[in-house]
Scaffold this motif. Structure first.
Motif, short mmCIF file in Angstrom:
data_model
loop_
_atom_site.label_atom_id
_atom_site.label_comp_id
_atom_site.label_asym_id
_atom_site.label_seq_id
_atom_site.Cartn_x
_atom_site.Cartn_y
_atom_site.Cartn_z
N SER A 9 39.52 40.23 38.02
CA SER A 9 40.31 41.43 38.91
C SER A 9 40.13 41.02 40.26
O SER A 9 39.09 41.06 41.01
CB SER A 9 39.79 42.93 38.62
N ASN A 11 41.07 43.29 42.77
CA ASN A 11 40.30 44.47 43.13
C ASN A 11 38.77 44.36 43.11
O ASN A 11 38.15 45.11 43.91
CB ASN A 11 40.89 45.70 42.31
N ARG A 14 37.40 41.21 45.78
CA ARG A 14 37.31 41.57 47.18
C ARG A 14 35.85 42.34 47.60
O ARG A 14 35.27 42.33 48.57
CB ARG A 14 38.35 42.16 47.71
N LEU A 33 37.84 45.38 30.36
CA LEU A 33 39.18 46.25 29.96
C LEU A 33 40.08 46.10 28.87
O LEU A 33 40.54 46.83 28.31
CB LEU A 33 39.95 45.97 31.36
N MET A 51 39.41 53.14 36.17
CA MET A 51 39.63 51.96 36.98
C MET A 51 38.24 51.31 37.59
O MET A 51 37.34 51.92 38.07
CB MET A 51 40.58 52.17 37.93
N GLU A 64 37.83 52.89 44.45
CA GLU A 64 39.02 52.54 45.36
C GLU A 64 38.21 51.14 46.23
O GLU A 64 37.35 51.43 46.91
CB GLU A 64 39.53 53.33 46.24
N SER A 65 38.68 50.05 45.91
CA SER A 65 38.06 48.87 46.38
C SER A 65 37.84 48.74 47.96
O SER A 65 36.94 48.59 48.43
CB SER A 65 38.83 47.55 45.80
N VAL A 100 47.28 47.60 49.54
CA VAL A 100 47.39 48.35 48.37
C VAL A 100 49.02 48.94 48.18
O VAL A 100 49.38 48.73 46.93
CB VAL A 100 46.51 49.71 48.44
N1 LIG Z 1 43.64 50.91 44.03
C1 LIG Z 1 42.38 50.50 43.13
C2 LIG Z 1 42.90 49.77 42.15
C3 LIG Z 1 42.21 49.44 40.91
C4 LIG Z 1 42.74 48.82 39.59
O1 LIG Z 1 44.02 48.76 39.49
N2 LIG Z 1 41.89 48.34 38.90
C5 LIG Z 1 42.62 48.05 37.44
C6 LIG Z 1 41.74 46.66 37.25
S1 LIG Z 1 42.50 45.29 38.28
C7 LIG Z 1 41.95 48.68 36.27
O2 LIG Z 1 40.84 48.96 36.49
N3 LIG Z 1 42.89 49.10 35.33
C8 LIG Z 1 42.66 49.88 34.32
C9 LIG Z 1 43.55 50.88 34.07
O3 LIG Z 1 44.37 51.24 34.78
O4 LIG Z 1 43.24 51.76 33.08
C10 LIG Z 1 41.23 49.66 43.99
O5 LIG Z 1 41.84 49.09 45.14
O6 LIG Z 1 40.22 49.84 43.45
#
Ligand SMILES: N[C@@H](CCC(=O)N[C@@H](CS)C(=O)NCC(=O)O)C(=O)O
Length: 208
Positions: A9, A11, A14, A33, A51, A64-65, A100
Motif C-alpha cells: 500500500s 499509503n 510513505r 485487507l 483503513m 490518515e497517512s 490525496v
Molecule cells: N487517505 C488515507 C487513505 C488510506 C487508504 O486508502 N487505505 C486503503 C489501503 S491503501 C485501505 O485501508 N482500504 C481499506 C478499505 O477502504 O476498506 C490515507 O492517506 O491514509
C-alpha cells in the motif's frame, strides 16, 4: 508505537519510509485487507474508516497517512523532512493535500482497475473508467512534471515529506500501468528517491 499497515500500500509505504528516515522505533503490524482483517471489531475501534495506515502511540490513535507523517516528524526536533519555517511547512502540506486530493485519486483508479480487481476477483479492468482516469492522470502529472523541471525536490533544496507522499504513488507504476511515458522530469526525480536509504529499506517485499 505501533503502525497498522498493509504491504504494497503506497499509503503505508510513505509512513514507513518516514519512520526509517527519522530512525524512530515502531512495531509494524500487518493487516491483511484481502482477508478482511480491517473489518474486524478490534481494528474498527481504532479506525472506524477501516483503513490502514493507522498509528497507535500510547493512548493516541491517528489515521490518515499524511497526518501520521507530520506527527512522526514532531517527535524529532529540527528534522529536515518537515522544517518549522511556516512557508516551507505550508508548501509541504500543500503537496500532501495535492497527493490525496488530486494525483492520488487519478492513480487510485489505475490501482483499482489494474491491480485490485484481479486480486479480489472482481472482473476485468473497465476501459471507460481507465480512459477517464488517463485524462485525469495527465492533468496532474503535467503539473508535477513542470514543477520538477529545474528542481531536485518538490519543496526547497532537500528531501521532505512532500517527496515521500507523492513518490509513494509511483511505486506501483508497473503494476497499475500508469501512463507515465514522456514524463522525464518525474522519472529523474523518482530515480533520486529510489537512492534514498529509507526508501530502499521500506520497499515492500513484493516490489523489491
Ligand atoms: N487517505 C488515507 C487513505 C488510506 C487508504 O486508502 N487505505 C486503503 C489501503 S491503501 C485501505 O485501508 N482500504 C481499506 C478499505 O477502504 O476498506 C490515507 O492517506 O491514509
Amino acid at each position: 508505537m505501533k503502525l497498522y499497515h498493509f504491504p504494497i500500500s503506497p499509503n503505508s509505504r510513505r509512513v514507513i519510509a518516514v519512520l526509517h528516515h527519522l530512525g524512530l522505533d515502531c512495531q509494524l503490524q500487518a493487516v491483511d485487507l484481502l482477508k478482511g482483517e480491517h473489518l474486524q471489531a478490534d481494528f474498527l475501534q481504532l479506525n472506524p474508516n477501516h483503513m490502514i495506515p493507522t498509528l497507535v502511540d500510547g493512548d493516541f490513535v491517528l489515521w490518515e497517512s499524511n497526518a501520521i507523517m507530520q506527527y512522526l516528524c514532531s517527535k524529532v526536533p529540527d528534522n529536515s523532512l518537515l522544517p518549522a519555517d511556516p512557508k516551507i511547512h505550508a508548501d509541504i502540506t500543500r503537496w500532501q493535500f495535492w497527493q490525496v486530493g488530486h494525483f492520488g485519486r487519478a492513480c487510485g483508479v489505475f490501482i483499482f482497475e489494474n491491480i485490485l480487481k484481479g486480486a479480489l476477483k472482481l472482473g476485468e479492468p473497465d476501459a471507460a473508467e481507465l480512459a477517464k482516469a488517463t485524462d485525469n492522470f495527465h492533468r496532474f502529472a503535467k503539473v508535477l512534471e513542470e514543477h520538477l523541471t529545474g528542481r531536485d525536490w518538490l519543496v526547497g533544496d532537500t528531501l521532505t515529506l512532500a517527496d515521500f507522499s507523492v513518490a509513494s504513488l509511483l511505486e506501483l507504476t508497473a503494476l497499475a500501468k500508469y501512463p507515465v511515458e514522456g514524463y522525464t522530469e518525474i522519472a529523474r526525480w523518482y530515480s533520486a528517491i529510489e537512492q534514498i536509504p529509507a526508501w530502499q529499506s521500506s520497499t515492500p517485499a513484493k516490489l523489491s
